[in-house]
Every structure is written in structure tokens, then in C-alpha cells.
Design an enzyme around this catalytic site. Structure first.
Site, short mmCIF file in Angstrom:
data_model
loop_
_atom_site.label_atom_id
_atom_site.label_comp_id
_atom_site.label_asym_id
_atom_site.label_seq_id
_atom_site.Cartn_x
_atom_site.Cartn_y
_atom_site.Cartn_z
N GLU A 321 0.83 -1.20 0.00
CA GLU A 321 0.00 0.00 0.00
C GLU A 321 0.87 1.25 0.00
O GLU A 321 1.76 1.39 0.84
CB GLU A 321 -0.90 0.03 1.24
CG GLU A 321 -1.88 -1.12 1.33
CD GLU A 321 -2.57 -1.19 2.69
OE1 GLU A 321 -3.74 -1.58 2.72
OE2 GLU A 321 -1.92 -0.84 3.71
N CYS A 322 0.62 2.14 -0.93
CA CYS A 322 1.22 3.47 -0.97
C CYS A 322 2.75 3.41 -0.93
O CYS A 322 3.37 3.09 -1.94
CB CYS A 322 0.66 4.33 0.16
SG CYS A 322 0.86 6.10 -0.13
N GLY A 323 3.38 3.68 0.22
CA GLY A 323 4.84 3.60 0.29
C GLY A 323 5.36 2.23 -0.07
O GLY A 323 6.43 2.09 -0.68
N SER A 419 -0.97 -0.74 -4.56
CA SER A 419 -1.91 0.36 -4.80
C SER A 419 -1.51 1.60 -4.02
O SER A 419 -0.79 1.53 -3.03
CB SER A 419 -3.32 -0.06 -4.38
OG SER A 419 -3.43 -0.07 -2.97
#
Length: 434
Positions: A321-323, A419
Site C-alpha cells: 500500500e502506498c509507500g 496500490s
């Protein structure tokens, strides 16, 4: 189920809610077993509550979890605890819409509200703010704590302005040493702010001296009883899950880790320490955080990067997720280019304008979290962006939110999914059966 509790709210962000909440939890934990909660999707504020209580802190987010999910988590994690202290998000009526606000959660759970008001450069106007917040929707505002009081005279003006039906519970004086530094995604994490414990303890001392804590407990006892959660806590362990955790990757919901434990034995590893666990993983989870502050270390974490890529290529399930998604890209640019894992043919620019908000994703391809045709909800919170995308496949079309590229999110390779959205696993139960 009897579970005394309060919500700490305000008229806006930057009122001091987080430190007041953490300090109050610290004081009350001397006499009670206290569970901390956070309204909304924030990862950082709960870190401060956790230091104060010594217990996991549970997010209550109406968008991510739905009304039934929020109510269930409040009750489930309140069981065997004496008190619940819930920190609100932004101002009392703020959120994606008012239906997702702290006020709405207070009404849904029948939990009384205590306001923390930043009194800097205000005196009698404080009363107008409190009156307005209470009467706008007839909110159950039971008390107020004044923050940043400059003098006895200042305190007296503020006190005299408050409506009679709202208790003045106390105040915190101006103390410049009691502050937490901020950066582009909010407060410093407790991983990076080494004085966090000292600041919480000092805030707790001021609360003990200047706030009527016994009255706060009385107000908490006014909360309606909750319907006890009937969720059956069954474990069906099928393998080991490795969760990345260090200063680069620390954005996780405590409840998500609990949900993982129903299916996996959970262990943590650190990409910054170049960890490459010896045991075979069944699932790898890399959350968000601040990879952009550790790019050289991540570029040099060759053992970790090889371990992750090798396992994904062998079919091991991975969620990033993200990072974590950024770490799986080809490279991240921050003045110069830094090589990452290269699982996804994407180039990331580390610093761009802030993207923050809720997402709703329509599933176009079966994946770890959802089946084709299903909609799932998430939350975006980053300052990076994709600047080049090669031949990649996306699992989601954004119905709400920005995503990775051209309204798409959720890159997948093998059994991996990366994502920009963060997810709450209470609404993505496919993860436990995939």
C-alpha cells in the site's frame, strides 16, 4: 455491554486534540484499563495513543468500515476494558460528508463529546464556538477543555463565555516544549520523534494539575450500553505472514494486523535493516510510510529486495500500500534516481502535491482483496506520483479518488497487488480466503 467512553473533538485540526487525548489516556491508565480509538483513517495519531496506553489503538472510519463495522470494532475492542477514549478527526462536523464525521459517529454510538478548543488569540469568542458546535445539530457536547491558555485573565474570559449546559473541565497552559513536529504527511511518527514519550508524560502532568479528570469519567459513564460483538474469533493458520515495519514503513491499522493473525502467524521485518527472513512466507505485507526519506538505504537493501521479488515470482501473496507500492516500482526520483525492487514497471516522483482523500474502486480483475465487479473502499495519503508507466495491469478503476495512473489503481503481478489506496481488512475478507 457497559463500556464508558468519550469522544475528544474540536472545531478544527491543529487544536491539540492528539496530545490532549494521549495525555488523558496516560492519566486515566493509572486507574483504569483504557482503550484508545481514532476516528478516521489516520495512521500517525494512534501511535501517540498507543504509547500512552500500552495497548493497540483502533481506527473507527465510517467510509472504510461502514456503520456496522465501526460499531462492531468499538464493542469488540472495548470488551475487558474500563474506559474508551476516542479522538475525533478534524472538526466535529468535518469528513467526506457530514455522514462520515465525528458528529455522526457520536450519534451512531451514543457517545458523549468533549471539545478541545485552541484558545490562542481568542477569549469570549470561545463560547460562541462551543455554542455553535453544540447547537448546529444538537450534538451531545458535555464538556470543554481550553488549550493554549496564556494567563489567569485569559482563562477567566474563556470560562465566562461558555454556555451553562456545557461543563468547563479545565485547561492546558501555553507550553512551547509540548509540541510535536510536523512534515508533509502530518505529525512525525513516534518512530522518528524520539521525545514522544516525554511530551506525552509532560502533557499528562499538566492534565492532572489543571483538568477535572474525575468529571470526565462521570461523563464517560453516561454513554449508552453497546450491543456486545458476537463475532467468533476463530484462527485457521495456514502459514506465516511477514509485515515490513520500520521508519520507512509504519502505516498500519492495528485491527488489520489482528485480522491477519486469524490466518497467519505474523512476524515483522525491516527493509531498512536489509532483513531477508529465513522462513518461507505465505504472505508479505508492505504498508505505507515515508520511503522517500530513506531512499539511499532502500536502494542498498539488496537482500530484502531480492527476497521480496524472488518470493513473489514463486507465487507468494503480497499486498503493498502506498509507500510499499512505491518500493515495488522500478525507481523513485528525488533529485536523483534510486533503484527499487522493480517488480512493477513504474517510475515514481517522490515529491509532488499532496493527494489525500477517500477512494472507491471498481474491481476489473480478481485480486487479493476483491472479486471482479465488486467495489471496495480505501484512502489515499501521499505526496508522490507515478510519472512513467510501462506494460502493467491494473485491478481497479477509480470511481472516487485519483489512483496510480489515468484513473486506475491496483497494479498486479502474479499474486501481488500494489496500490496507492490503503485498505481496512474488515471490508476485504477475500484476503483471508485467497
Amino acid at each position: 455491554m457497559r463500556f464508558p467512553r468519550i469522544i475528544i473533538s474540536s472545531d478544527r485540526s491543529n487544536s491539540g486534540k492528539t496530545l490532549v487525548t494521549a495525555g488523558l489516556i496516560k492519566v486515566l491508565s493509572k486507574r483504569y484499563k483504557v482503550r484508545g480509538y481514532k476516528v478516521g483513517p489516520d495512521f500517525i495519531d494512534p501511535m501517540y495513543h498507543k504509547i500512552a496506553s500500552g495497548h493497540p489503538v483502533i481506527n473507527l472510519d465510517l467510509w472504510l468500515m461502514g456503520e456496522s463495522g465501526v460499531y462492531s470494532s468499538l464493542a469488540k475492542y472495548g470488551k475487558h476494558f474500563d474506559l474508551g477514549i476516542i479522538e475525533g478527526v478534524m472538526g466535529l462536523y468535518d469528513g467526506l460528508y457530514e455522514d462520515y464525521s465525528t458528529y455522526k459517529l457520536s450519534e451512531l454510538t451514543h457517545t458523549p463529546l468533549i471539545l478541545v478548543i485552541n484558545c490562542s488569540n481568542l477569549s469570549s469568542t470561545v463560547g460562541a464556538i462551543v455554542k455553535g458546535l453544540r447547537e448546529y445539530r444538537n450534538a451531545n457536547v458535555r464538556g470543554v477543555i481550553f488549550n493554549y491558555i496564556a494567563s489567569e485573565k485569559h482563562l477567566d474570559y474563556c470560562k465566562k463565555s461558555i454556555p451553562e449546559n456545557v461543563e468547563v473541565l479545565g485547561y492546558l497552559p501555553i507550553d512551547k516544549s509540548l509540541s510535536v513536529p510536523s512534515r508533509h504527511l502530518g505529525l512525525y511518527t513516534t518512530e522518528d520523534f524520539k521525545n514522544a514519550k516525554d511530551v506525552i508524560n509532560a502533557t499528562a502532568n499538566l492534565i492532572e494539575m489543571n483538568v477535572d479528570v474525575d468529571k470526565i469519567v462521570e461523563i464517560a459513564e453516561e454513554a449508552n450500553e453497546l450491543q456486545e460483538s458476537n463475532e467468533i474469533e476463530e484462527r485457521n493458520v495456514v502459514g506465516k505472514a511477514y509485515v515490513a515495519y520500520d521508519s520507512a514503513f509504519s502505516f498500519y491499522y492495528d485491527e488489520n494486523i489482528d485480522i491477519l493473525k486469524k490466518r497467519y502467524d505474523v512476524e515483522f521485518f525491516s527493509p531498512l535493516n536489509n532483513d531477508a527472513p529465513a522462513d518461507q512466507p505465505s504472505f508479505i505485507y508492505i504498508g505505507g510510510g515515508y520511503p522517500e526519506l530513506h531512499l539511499e538505504e532502500l536502494e542498498n537493501s539488496t537482500k530484502t529486495k531480492d527476497w521480496i521479488k524472488r518470493n513473489v515470482e514463486k507465487g507468494v501473496k503480497l499486498l503493498a500500500e502506498c509507500g510499499g507500492f512505491m518500493f515495488l516500482s522500478n525507481e523513485i526520483i528525488n533529485e536523483k534516481s534510486y533503484r527499487m525492487i522493480g517488480l512493477y514497471d513504474i517510475q515514481i516522483k517522490a515529491k509532488d502535491k499532496l493527494t489525500i482523500g477517500y477512494t472507491e474502486l471498481e474491481t476489473e480483475k480478481d485480486n487479493l482483496l476483491s472479486s471482479k465487479g465488486e467495489s471496495i473502499r480505501g484512502h489515499e495519503f501521499h505526496v508522490s506520483k507515478a510519472v512513467s508507466v510501462g506494460d502493467v495491469n491494473f485491478a481497479f478503476k477509480n470511481k472516487h479518488g485519483k489512483g496510480i495512473w489515468n484513473g486506475k489503481d491496483g497494479v498486479y503481478v502474479e499474486n501481488s497487488l500494489g496500490s496507492y489506496s490503503h485498505f481496512h481488512f474488515s471490508r476485504t475478507r477475500r484476503l483471508l480466503s485467497f
